[in-house]
Design an enzyme around this catalytic site. Structure first.
Site, mmCIF file in Angstrom:
data_model
loop_
_atom_site.group_PDB
_atom_site.id
_atom_site.type_symbol
_atom_site.label_atom_id
_atom_site.label_comp_id
_atom_site.label_asym_id
_atom_site.label_seq_id
_atom_site.Cartn_x
_atom_site.Cartn_y
_atom_site.Cartn_z
ATOM 1 N N SER A 110 6.859 0.101 -7.182
ATOM 2 C CA SER A 110 5.428 0.136 -6.897
ATOM 3 C C SER A 110 4.898 1.513 -7.278
ATOM 4 O O SER A 110 5.666 2.431 -7.588
ATOM 5 C CB SER A 110 5.182 -0.131 -5.410
ATOM 6 N N ASP A 157 5.440 -3.207 -9.868
ATOM 7 C CA ASP A 157 4.776 -4.132 -8.942
ATOM 8 C C ASP A 157 3.265 -3.882 -8.927
ATOM 9 O O ASP A 157 2.726 -3.177 -9.763
ATOM 10 C CB ASP A 157 5.412 -3.958 -7.556
ATOM 11 N N HIS A 158 2.602 -4.426 -7.931
ATOM 12 C CA HIS A 158 1.134 -4.461 -7.821
ATOM 13 C C HIS A 158 0.446 -3.225 -8.415
ATOM 14 O O HIS A 158 0.721 -2.096 -8.025
ATOM 15 C CB HIS A 158 0.716 -4.571 -6.356
ATOM 16 N N ASP A 192 -2.578 -6.432 -10.840
ATOM 17 C CA ASP A 192 -3.124 -7.216 -9.738
ATOM 18 C C ASP A 192 -4.608 -6.930 -9.587
ATOM 19 O O ASP A 192 -5.010 -5.971 -8.932
ATOM 20 C CB ASP A 192 -2.368 -6.888 -8.445
ATOM 21 N N GLU A 230 1.123 -4.145 2.371
ATOM 22 C CA GLU A 230 2.280 -3.588 1.677
ATOM 23 C C GLU A 230 1.847 -2.402 0.849
ATOM 24 O O GLU A 230 0.841 -2.462 0.131
ATOM 25 C CB GLU A 230 2.931 -4.640 0.768
ATOM 26 N N HIS A 274 2.515 -10.644 2.804
ATOM 27 C CA HIS A 274 3.425 -9.497 2.807
ATOM 28 C C HIS A 274 3.809 -9.150 4.247
ATOM 29 O O HIS A 274 3.035 -9.345 5.176
ATOM 30 C CB HIS A 274 2.753 -8.274 2.170
ATOM 31 N N GLY A 275 4.995 -8.613 4.410
ATOM 32 C CA GLY A 275 5.472 -8.233 5.730
ATOM 33 C C GLY A 275 6.430 -9.274 6.278
ATOM 34 O O GLY A 275 6.807 -10.224 5.592
ATOM 35 N N HIS A 316 5.283 -14.058 -4.212
ATOM 36 C CA HIS A 316 5.107 -12.823 -3.452
ATOM 37 C C HIS A 316 5.087 -13.138 -1.960
ATOM 38 O O HIS A 316 4.750 -14.245 -1.549
ATOM 39 C CB HIS A 316 3.780 -12.144 -3.823
ATOM 40 N N GLY A 317 5.425 -12.146 -1.139
ATOM 41 C CA GLY A 317 5.258 -12.281 0.304
ATOM 42 C C GLY A 317 6.078 -13.395 0.915
ATOM 43 O O GLY A 317 5.546 -14.231 1.643
ATOM 44 N N GLY A 318 7.383 -13.417 0.668
ATOM 45 C CA GLY A 318 8.220 -14.511 1.154
ATOM 46 C C GLY A 318 8.964 -14.235 2.439
ATOM 47 O O GLY A 318 9.621 -15.138 2.971
ATOM 48 N N ASN A 338 9.632 -11.781 -5.043
ATOM 49 C CA ASN A 338 9.623 -10.381 -4.637
ATOM 50 C C ASN A 338 10.278 -10.190 -3.274
ATOM 51 O O ASN A 338 10.076 -10.993 -2.356
ATOM 52 C CB ASN A 338 8.189 -9.855 -4.585
ATOM 53 N N ILE A 339 11.054 -9.105 -3.161
ATOM 54 C CA ILE A 339 11.752 -8.774 -1.918
ATOM 55 C C ILE A 339 11.548 -7.285 -1.654
ATOM 56 O O ILE A 339 11.897 -6.457 -2.482
ATOM 57 C CB ILE A 339 13.260 -9.089 -2.023
ATOM 58 N N ASP A 340 10.988 -6.979 -0.508
ATOM 59 C CA ASP A 340 10.752 -5.580 -0.156
ATOM 60 C C ASP A 340 10.978 -5.357 1.330
ATOM 61 O O ASP A 340 11.835 -4.570 1.742
ATOM 62 C CB ASP A 340 9.337 -5.160 -0.553
ATOM 63 N N THR A 341 10.241 -6.085 2.154
ATOM 64 C CA THR A 341 10.328 -5.897 3.601
ATOM 65 C C THR A 341 11.758 -6.051 4.114
ATOM 66 O O THR A 341 12.242 -5.233 4.911
ATOM 67 C CB THR A 341 9.404 -6.898 4.313
#
Length: 431
Positions: A110, A157-158, A192, A230, A274-275, A316-318, A338-341
């Site tokens: 990001s 990313d975004h 985005d 996010e 997201h989250g 996104h946001g899964g 996408n995987i972040d949290t």
């Protein structure tokens, strides 16, 4: 900062002859390992993988090789995990997880993650720190992806409208890299503009795709709004209808971008947030993607692909989504998630558990339960807690690969245990 100094990061430059037409079709002349003079043996030296198209090779993919991998994912019903990284430790954990799961991976930065990679002490006026950080991270990924013997898509990313100068700097870096390597530095970028009017979103994305396609870069664009928060972007108060894209909008996007190239993906909104939330609190509607695919396939008629999945979707946001919803979406053309949290937590949890386990050895440089004069250096050496974070993240990513049906894709089999692994001084702790 002028990024002509990128040349200083490369040991040797190589001439190439451009192929006619699309520049992205040019085959890279040298591996990164050859270029910087490090060994490339065993899986690193493979030209392709047993179970994948011949164009897909260890290291960073772009152009047709990247498209072949993404098409393989769609045809075989799996999606590739796309993990946000903010450090070389996080990148290494992703590469390790990909090899353990015998699978490809997408590593992405990001704007905030890129700035952190460059160093928070570096001025970010004109996004110089974010540009430098992303470029630095790209060279780390390119160097190490070959060594781990896995194919990687290197993504950002975004990128909102305000952040476009950041992406401009990265595309310029790829254009310069292309001149001596026949491929871009990165694989793809996300723009985005979902908060902008649709017509403006499509016009700007089309202009960027025209530029990016010349060197083999893929464009990811977003329709609708991904809820939650996010990386400083808070959409938690957006109207519920903004969280669901319409088939007509997706078709309009497909039509406009297809005039330029097939190198694009669409992050359509189908209730994504997201989250992390309790199971059941995220109301996904994967059938929105199914309706869009059918709508577009009908519009295309005989030009529609045989699988009736003309669009490559991004999820996104899964976090917190039911696995059944995730896997249903795979059948509707989702090829990237996408995987972040979840990996932010797994990284921190690894450190937290390490501290809990060795708490009494981490309170002073000298003195622990074994004696007041016993040194604690091997416990507080940062390599120890960071390795604990990596191990925990590799384990968590295994669940992601499983949920996305992205295991045993390469055909390499079980990874061999690493040998000659040294820890601080005379050996690491059993973390």
């Amino acid at each position: 900062m002028k990024f002509s100094i990128l040349a200083l990061s490369i040991a040797f430059a190589h001439a190439f002859v451009p192929a006619p037409g699309r520049m992205g079709a040019v085959k890279p002349l040298k591996q990164m390992s050859d270029e910087i003079g490090i060994p490339c043996e065993d899986e690193c030296a493979l030209e392709s993988f047993p179970n994948l198209p011949a164009s897909v090779h260890p290291g960073v993919l772009s152009g047709q090789a990247m498209m072949d991998l993404l098409n393989h994912a769609k045809e075989n019903g799996y999606a590739i995990p796309a993990v946000n990284c903010v450090s070389n430790s996080g990148i290494n954990a992703c590469l390790e997880a990909a090899r353990v799961n015998d699978a490809p991976i997408i590593i992405q930065f990001s704007s905030g993650g890129s700035q952190f990679y460059g160093g928070k002490g570096l001025d970010n006026s004109g996004y110089r720190a974010a540009i430098a950080g992303a470029v630095s991270g790209a060279f780390h990924v390119r160097t190490m992806a070959e060594q781990y013997g896995v194919p990687v898509i290197l993504h950002t990313d975004h990128c909102s409208k305000a952040l476009l100068p950041w992406i401009d700097g990265l595309i310029a870096a790829s254009e310069r890299y292309y001149q001596t390597h026949g491929e871009p530095l990165f694989s793809s970028h996300m723009i985005d503009l979902s908060e902008e009017p649709l017509e403006e979103n499509l016009e700007i994305c089309k202009n960027y795709l025209e530029r990016m396609d010349k060197i083999g870069l893929l464009l990811e664009m977003e329709l609708g709004i991904t809820g939650g928060e996010e990386d400083g972007v808070d959409n938690s108060d957006r109207p519920i209808e903004d969280l669901y894209s319409k088939p007509e909008e997706i078709y309009q996007t497909y039509e406009v971008l297809s005039e330029v190239s097939d190198r694009f993906t669409i992050a359509a909104a189908f209730g994504n947030v997201h989250g992390v939330y309790k199971p059941g609190n995220v109301k996904l509607e994967p059938k929105i993607l199914d309706k869009a695919q059918k709508f577009i396939a009908e519009k295309l008629g005989e030009k529609a692909p045989a699988n009736k999945l003309p669009v490559s979707f991004v999820f996104h946001g899964g976090s917190g989504s039911d696995v059944s919803d995730i896997q249903e979406a795979l059948g509707y053309g989702v090829i990237k998630m996408n995987i972040d949290t979840d990996t932010q937590w797994s990284y921190w949890e690894g450190i937290k558990n390490f501290e809990s386990k060795y708490h009494d050895y981490l309170q002073a440089q000298i003195g622990n339960p074994e004696g007041d004069d016993k040194p604690n250096k091997k416990y507080y050496d940062p390599r120890e807690c960071l390795r604990a974070a990596e191990i925990n993240t590799v384990s968590r990513l295994g669940k992601c690969f499983e949920d996305l049906k992205c295991q045993n894709i390469l055909g390499l089999g079980k990874v061999q245990d690493a040998s000659n692994v040294l820890g601080p001084r005379r050996g690491g702790l059993p973390v």
